[in-house]
Design a protein around this motif. Structure first.
Motif, short mmCIF file in Angstrom:
data_model
loop_
_atom_site.label_atom_id
_atom_site.label_comp_id
_atom_site.label_asym_id
_atom_site.label_seq_id
_atom_site.Cartn_x
_atom_site.Cartn_y
_atom_site.Cartn_z
N MET A 115 1.49 1.21 -6.98
CA MET A 115 2.14 1.14 -5.67
C MET A 115 2.98 2.39 -5.41
N MET A 116 3.07 2.70 -4.12
CA MET A 116 3.87 3.84 -3.65
C MET A 116 4.57 3.41 -2.38
N SER B 242 -5.07 2.24 5.58
CA SER B 242 -5.40 3.60 5.16
C SER B 242 -6.62 3.53 4.25
N ALA B 243 -7.54 4.45 4.43
CA ALA B 243 -8.72 4.51 3.57
C ALA B 243 -8.34 4.91 2.14
N ALA B 244 -7.14 5.46 1.95
CA ALA B 244 -6.71 5.92 0.63
C ALA B 244 -6.15 4.80 -0.25
N PHE B 245 -5.85 3.62 0.35
CA PHE B 245 -5.23 2.53 -0.39
C PHE B 245 -5.95 1.21 -0.14
N ALA B 246 -5.89 0.31 -1.13
CA ALA B 246 -6.49 -1.01 -0.96
C ALA B 246 -5.70 -1.85 0.03
N ASP B 247 -4.37 -1.65 0.08
CA ASP B 247 -3.54 -2.45 0.98
C ASP B 247 -2.34 -1.62 1.43
N VAL B 248 -2.01 -1.72 2.71
CA VAL B 248 -0.83 -1.05 3.27
C VAL B 248 -0.11 -2.05 4.15
N SER B 249 1.22 -2.10 4.03
CA SER B 249 1.99 -3.00 4.88
C SER B 249 3.37 -2.42 5.14
N LEU B 250 3.98 -2.90 6.20
CA LEU B 250 5.35 -2.52 6.54
C LEU B 250 6.32 -3.47 5.83
N HIS B 251 7.36 -2.93 5.23
CA HIS B 251 8.38 -3.73 4.55
C HIS B 251 9.76 -3.27 4.97
N GLU B 252 10.72 -4.13 4.69
CA GLU B 252 12.11 -3.80 4.96
C GLU B 252 12.95 -4.25 3.76
N THR B 253 13.86 -3.40 3.32
CA THR B 253 14.79 -3.75 2.26
C THR B 253 16.15 -4.00 2.91
N ARG B 254 16.75 -5.13 2.54
CA ARG B 254 18.08 -5.49 3.05
C ARG B 254 18.93 -6.01 1.90
N ILE B 255 20.22 -5.84 2.04
CA ILE B 255 21.16 -6.42 1.08
C ILE B 255 21.58 -7.78 1.64
N VAL B 256 21.26 -8.85 0.89
CA VAL B 256 21.61 -10.22 1.29
C VAL B 256 22.45 -10.82 0.17
N ASP B 257 23.69 -11.17 0.51
CA ASP B 257 24.62 -11.72 -0.48
C ASP B 257 24.75 -10.82 -1.70
N GLY B 258 24.81 -9.52 -1.44
CA GLY B 258 24.98 -8.55 -2.52
C GLY B 258 23.73 -8.25 -3.31
N MET C 263 4.58 0.01 2.24
CA MET C 263 4.16 -0.30 0.87
C MET C 263 2.69 0.07 0.79
N LEU C 264 2.37 0.98 -0.10
CA LEU C 264 1.02 1.50 -0.26
C LEU C 264 0.52 1.05 -1.64
N MET C 265 -0.39 0.10 -1.64
CA MET C 265 -0.84 -0.53 -2.88
C MET C 265 -2.22 -0.05 -3.32
N GLN C 266 -2.35 0.14 -4.60
CA GLN C 266 -3.61 0.46 -5.27
C GLN C 266 -4.35 1.64 -4.63
N PRO C 267 -3.88 2.85 -4.87
CA PRO C 267 -4.60 4.02 -4.34
C PRO C 267 -6.03 4.06 -4.89
N HIS C 268 -6.97 4.43 -4.05
CA HIS C 268 -8.38 4.48 -4.47
C HIS C 268 -8.66 5.65 -5.40
#
Length: 156
Positions: free
Chosen positions: A53-54, A75-91, A119-124
């Motif tokens: 993952m990258m 993306s043709a370069a990865f098996a799976d691509v998705s949008l993610h968000e990182t947040r601080i929840v309760d520390g 999130m770029l998963m499993q590059p080909h």
């Protein structure tokens, strides 16, 4: 009226019709260009060791009068691509997938470490620093937005 006169009359009528059509076309406004969002400063973080993952970052600008709504990424370069968000929840840092990303008219979405990102998963194939990856953002209206992301070891 003889055949020669009839031909001349038809030719004159055709010329007048063509002149009128050209004049009408010249007076009508040009069709508006379709407005599209743009990806700027896109980059993919190359992990220190080979990993499945990258993460991808950049800025998506919407200079249009209507919202741009991203509902998928691929993306043709990865098996799976998705949008993610990182947040601080309760520390605690928590990451979650974003089912859609709405970018307001004349607004922008910033994808950055510790916030929204790809999130770029499993590059080909193995990626090398300096190479470029095409990533396509699918829009709710059926259109798409293509971005080019440079592979880097660290943030610019």
């Amino acid at each position: 009226m003889n055949v020669s006169g009839l031909r001349m009359g038809l030719a004159l009528a055709a010329l007048l019709a063509a002149a009128w059509m050209n004049g009408a076309a010249a007076k009508s406004p040009a069709p508006a260009k379709a407005c599209a969002a743009q990806v700027r400063d896109g980059w993919v973080r190359l992990p220190p060791m080979q990993m499945p993952m990258m993460a991808g970052f950049g800025r998506i600008e919407n200079r249009c009068a209507t919202p741009a709504v991203i509902v998928g990424v691929k993306s043709a370069a990865f098996a799976d691509v998705s949008l993610h968000e990182t947040r601080i929840v309760d520390g605690v840092s928590k990451m979650r997938a974003l089912p859609e990303l709405r970018i307001a008219p004349d607004g922008a979405a910033v994808l950055k470490p510790g916030g929204m990102h790809l999130m770029l998963m499993q590059p080909h194939a193995p990626l090398k620093e300096g190479s470029r990856v095409a990533i396509e953002f699918e829009l709710k209206d059926g259109g798409s937005l293509l971005g080019e992301f440079e592979v880097r070891k660290a943030a610019p």
